[in-house]
Design a protein around this motif. Structure first.
Motif, PDB file in Angstrom:
ATOM      1  N   GLU A   1      14.413   1.974  -1.896  1.00 21.36           N
ATOM      2  CA  GLU A   1      13.817   0.712  -0.359  1.00 21.36           C
ATOM      3  C   GLU A   1      15.050   0.190  -0.793  1.00 21.36           C
ATOM      4  N   VAL A   2      14.373  -0.607  -2.061  1.00 19.86           N
ATOM      5  CA  VAL A   2      14.911  -2.336  -2.363  1.00 19.86           C
ATOM      6  C   VAL A   2      16.038  -2.012  -1.529  1.00 19.86           C
ATOM      7  N   ALA A   3      17.357  -1.500  -2.284  1.00 23.78           N
ATOM      8  CA  ALA A   3      18.447  -1.586  -1.756  1.00 23.78           C
ATOM      9  C   ALA A   3      18.439  -1.451  -0.432  1.00 23.78           C
ATOM     10  N   ARG A   4      18.124  -0.285   0.291  1.00 23.16           N
ATOM     11  CA  ARG A   4      18.231  -0.168   1.828  1.00 23.16           C
ATOM     12  C   ARG A   4      17.539  -1.724   2.908  1.00 23.16           C
ATOM     13  N   LEU A   5      16.585  -2.031   2.110  1.00 21.86           N
ATOM     14  CA  LEU A   5      16.077  -3.110   3.090  1.00 21.86           C
ATOM     15  C   LEU A   5      16.615  -4.427   2.764  1.00 21.86           C
ATOM     16  N   SER A   6      17.543  -4.650   1.170  1.00 21.74           N
ATOM     17  CA  SER A   6      17.901  -5.551   1.480  1.00 21.74           C
ATOM     18  C   SER A   6      19.611  -6.219   1.682  1.00 21.74           C
ATOM     19  N   SER A   7      20.267  -5.214   2.714  1.00 23.48           N
ATOM     20  CA  SER A   7      21.493  -4.553   2.551  1.00 23.48           C
ATOM     21  C   SER A   7      21.661  -5.848   3.683  1.00 23.48           C
ATOM     22  N   ARG A   8      23.136  -6.368   3.377  1.00 16.49           N
ATOM     23  CA  ARG A   8      23.660  -7.319   4.871  1.00 16.49           C
ATOM     24  C   ARG A   8      24.933  -7.328   4.853  1.00 16.49           C
ATOM     25  N   GLU A   9      25.513  -7.804   5.910  1.00 12.91           N
ATOM     26  CA  GLU A   9      26.913  -7.674   6.294  1.00 12.91           C
ATOM     27  C   GLU A   9      27.089  -8.954   5.807  1.00 12.91           C
ATOM     28  N   PRO A  10      28.094  -8.992   5.572  1.00 13.79           N
ATOM     29  CA  PRO A  10      28.605 -11.051   5.022  1.00 13.79           C
ATOM     30  C   PRO A  10      28.826 -11.904   6.631  1.00 13.79           C
ATOM     31  N   GLY A  11      29.563 -13.240   6.006  1.00  9.33           N
ATOM     32  CA  GLY A  11      29.333 -13.963   7.225  1.00  9.33           C
ATOM     33  C   GLY A  11      30.829 -14.216   6.941  1.00  9.33           C
ATOM     34  N   THR A  12      31.330 -14.881   7.800  1.00  8.58           N
ATOM     35  CA  THR A  12      33.071 -15.513   8.794  1.00  8.58           C
ATOM     36  C   THR A  12      33.090 -15.806   7.618  1.00  8.58           C
ATOM     37  N   GLU A  13      34.612 -16.542   6.827  1.00  5.63           N
ATOM     38  CA  GLU A  13      34.970 -17.578   6.697  1.00  5.63           C
ATOM     39  C   GLU A  13      36.541 -18.419   7.555  1.00  5.63           C
ATOM     40  N   SER A  14      36.034 -19.290   7.551  1.00 11.36           N
ATOM     41  CA  SER A  14      36.988 -20.852   7.764  1.00 11.36           C
ATOM     42  C   SER A  14      37.600 -21.584   7.089  1.00 11.36           C
ATOM     43  N   PHE A  15      39.069 -21.872   7.487  1.00 12.42           N
ATOM     44  CA  PHE A  15      39.397 -23.178   6.566  1.00 12.42           C
ATOM     45  C   PHE A  15      39.585 -23.688   7.817  1.00 12.42           C
ATOM     46  N   LEU A  16      38.846 -25.457   7.616  1.00  9.54           N
ATOM     47  CA  LEU A  16      39.370 -26.275   8.222  1.00  9.54           C
ATOM     48  C   LEU A  16      40.347 -27.581   8.046  1.00  9.54           C
ATOM     49  N   ILE A  17      40.887 -27.893   8.858  1.00 12.31           N
ATOM     50  CA  ILE A  17      41.428 -29.570   8.768  1.00 12.31           C
ATOM     51  C   ILE A  17      41.008 -30.580   9.711  1.00 12.31           C
ATOM     52  N   LEU A  18      40.088 -31.112   9.143  1.00 14.05           N
ATOM     53  CA  LEU A  18      39.300 -32.374   9.595  1.00 14.05           C
ATOM     54  C   LEU A  18      40.511 -33.427   9.666  1.00 14.05           C
TER      55      LEU A  18
ATOM     56  N   ASP B   1       0.639  -1.143  -0.176  1.00 11.90           N
ATOM     57  CA  ASP B   1       0.040  -0.181   0.355  1.00 11.90           C
ATOM     58  C   ASP B   1       0.781   1.394  -0.195  1.00 11.90           C
ATOM     59  N   VAL B   2       2.431   0.747  -0.118  1.00 13.72           N
ATOM     60  CA  VAL B   2       3.025   2.568  -0.386  1.00 13.72           C
ATOM     61  C   VAL B   2       3.086   2.344  -1.716  1.00 13.72           C
ATOM     62  N   HIS B   3       3.150   4.107  -1.679  1.00 15.44           N
ATOM     63  CA  HIS B   3       3.479   4.331  -3.451  1.00 15.44           C
ATOM     64  C   HIS B   3       4.183   4.995  -3.543  1.00 15.44           C
ATOM     65  N   LEU B   4       5.459   4.107  -3.586  1.00 18.02           N
ATOM     66  CA  LEU B   4       6.719   5.349  -4.237  1.00 18.02           C
ATOM     67  C   LEU B   4       7.021   4.965  -5.687  1.00 18.02           C
ATOM     68  N   SER B   5       7.496   6.336  -5.675  1.00 15.99           N
ATOM     69  CA  SER B   5       8.524   6.013  -7.359  1.00 15.99           C
ATOM     70  C   SER B   5       9.165   5.444  -8.084  1.00 15.99           C
ATOM     71  N   LYS B   6       9.800   5.046  -8.784  1.00 10.53           N
ATOM     72  CA  LYS B   6      10.274   3.869  -9.420  1.00 10.53           C
ATOM     73  C   LYS B   6      11.955   3.712  -9.137  1.00 10.53           C
ATOM     74  N   GLY B   7      12.563   5.391  -8.642  1.00 15.36           N
ATOM     75  CA  GLY B   7      13.578   5.280  -8.220  1.00 15.36           C
ATOM     76  C   GLY B   7      13.135   4.926  -6.948  1.00 15.36           C
ATOM     77  N   ASN B   8      12.427   6.181  -6.037  1.00 17.88           N
ATOM     78  CA  ASN B   8      12.782   5.470  -4.609  1.00 17.88           C
ATOM     79  C   ASN B   8      12.284   3.909  -4.158  1.00 17.88           C
ATOM     80  N   ARG B   9      11.689   3.643  -4.928  1.00 15.25           N
ATOM     81  CA  ARG B   9      11.443   2.022  -4.975  1.00 15.25           C
ATOM     82  C   ARG B   9      12.470   0.821  -5.195  1.00 15.25           C
ATOM     83  N   GLN B  10      13.291   1.938  -5.542  1.00 16.76           N
ATOM     84  CA  GLN B  10      14.973   0.763  -6.116  1.00 16.76           C
ATOM     85  C   GLN B  10      16.157   1.662  -4.505  1.00 16.76           C
TER      86      GLN B  10
END
Length: 248
Positions: free
Chosen positions: A37-54, A26-35
C-alpha cells in the motif's frame, strides 16, 4: 524575460506520491500488505528536464559602435567617469563597459562601449554575436570612426568605409537596427591631416550629424554630450544611418 512580473515555466514538476500519511492508522494491514500500500500511494511520475542557456544583454541608452582601436573606450572615459582598460591593440575590450553621462538637470544617460566589430561579425567572426547582442536594447547609436587610419602612409580603412562596414554588419545581424537615432563621432581629429579626412567624410555621408573629437584630449566632447542629449530628447523621430547615403 523582459517585462515586470513575467513568468516562464522551464521545467514541469512530476506527480508526487501521497506518502505514508495517506494510510489511515485505523486500517489494520499485515506487514506485507502495508508495504504494498505504501509503494502504491508513494508512486510518482518524474518531472521534465531542461537545458538552458541564459544571456544577459546590457541595457544602455547609447551604444558606442566602431571597429577595433577606434577609440571607443577612451571616448567613454571622456564622456563619463568610467575607468577602463585602454591599449593600442585590438579587442582590448572583451565585454561591454557602461558609464553614466549626467547632465546639469540630473538626467543620467547610460552609455555602453560595445567591443570592436569586424567584417563578418554577423556571421559570428571574431566575437561577433557576443558583441552584437549588446546593441539590441540601446536607444541611440553612436558610430565611432577613426580618422587616422590612412594618415602618414598607414594602410587602414577610410572612415566612410568603416561606417559602411558597421552599418552592413548591424543590418545583417538585425534588420532595421540602423534606423535608430544615430550620430557619427570622428575620433583623433588632433592628428595632422585629420581635418581634411573629416571634411571628406562630411561630403560622403548625408543625413546624420557628425561630431569631430579627440577623445584623448577631450576636444569636442562637450559638443558631443549636447548632441547625444538632443537625440535622447528629440520629439520627432531622428534618422538613422542610410546605407544609400554613404558614398564610398
Amino acid at each position: 524575460m523582459t517585462r515586470p512580473g513575467q513568468r516562464l515555466i522551464v521545467a514541469q514538476g512530476g506527480e508526487g506520491g501521497l506518502g505514508n500519511a495517506s494510510i489511515g492508522r485505523d486500517v489494520h494491514l499485515s506487514k506485507g500488505n502495508r508495504q504494498e500500500e505504501v509503494a502504491r500511494l508513494s508512486s510518482r511520475e518524474p518531472g521534465t528536464e531542461s537545458f538552458l542557456i541564459l544571456e544577459l544583454k546590457s541595457i544602455a541608452d547609447v551604444g558606442l559602435v566602431g571597429l577595433p582601436n577606434a577609440g571607443k573606450s577612451t571616448l567613454l572615459s571622456a564622456l563619463s567617469r568610467a575607468r577602463l582598460e585602454i591599449a593600442d591593440y585590438a579587442f582590448t575590450t572583451i565585454r561591454p563597459n557602461i558609464g553614466s553621462l549626467t547632465y546639469e538637470d540630473y538626467l543620467s544617460v547610460k552609455v555602453a562601449d560595445i567591443p570592436g566589430l569586424i567584417k563578418g561579425a554577423h556571421e559570428n567572426r571574431g566575437l561577433g554575436h557576443a558583441f552584437l547582442r549588446h546593441i539590441e536594447r540601446t536607444k541611440v547609436l553612436s558610430y565611432v570612426l577613426d580618422l587616422a587610419t590612412t594618415l602618414n602612409g598607414r594602410k587602414g580603412i577610410p572612415p566612410w568605409e568603416q561606417l559602411r562596414d558597421l552599418v552592413v554588419e548591424l543590418e545583417h545581424y538585425q534588420e532595421g537596427m540602423t534606423r535608430r537615432p544615430s550620430l557619427i563621432v570622428t575620433n583623433k581629429i588632433d592628428e595632422e591631416g585629420a581635418n581634411a579626412i573629416h571634411e571628406e567624410l562630411k561630403r560622403r555621408v548625408q543625413g546624420v550629424p557628425i561630431f569631430p573629437v579627440c577623445a584623448m584630449l577631450q576636444e569636442g566632447v562637450p559638443d558631443l554630450r549636447v548632441g547625444l542629449r538632443d537625440l535622447m530628447d528629440a520629439a520627432s523621430d531622428p534618422q538613422g544611418v542610410d546605407l544609400s547615403k554613404i558614398t564610398v
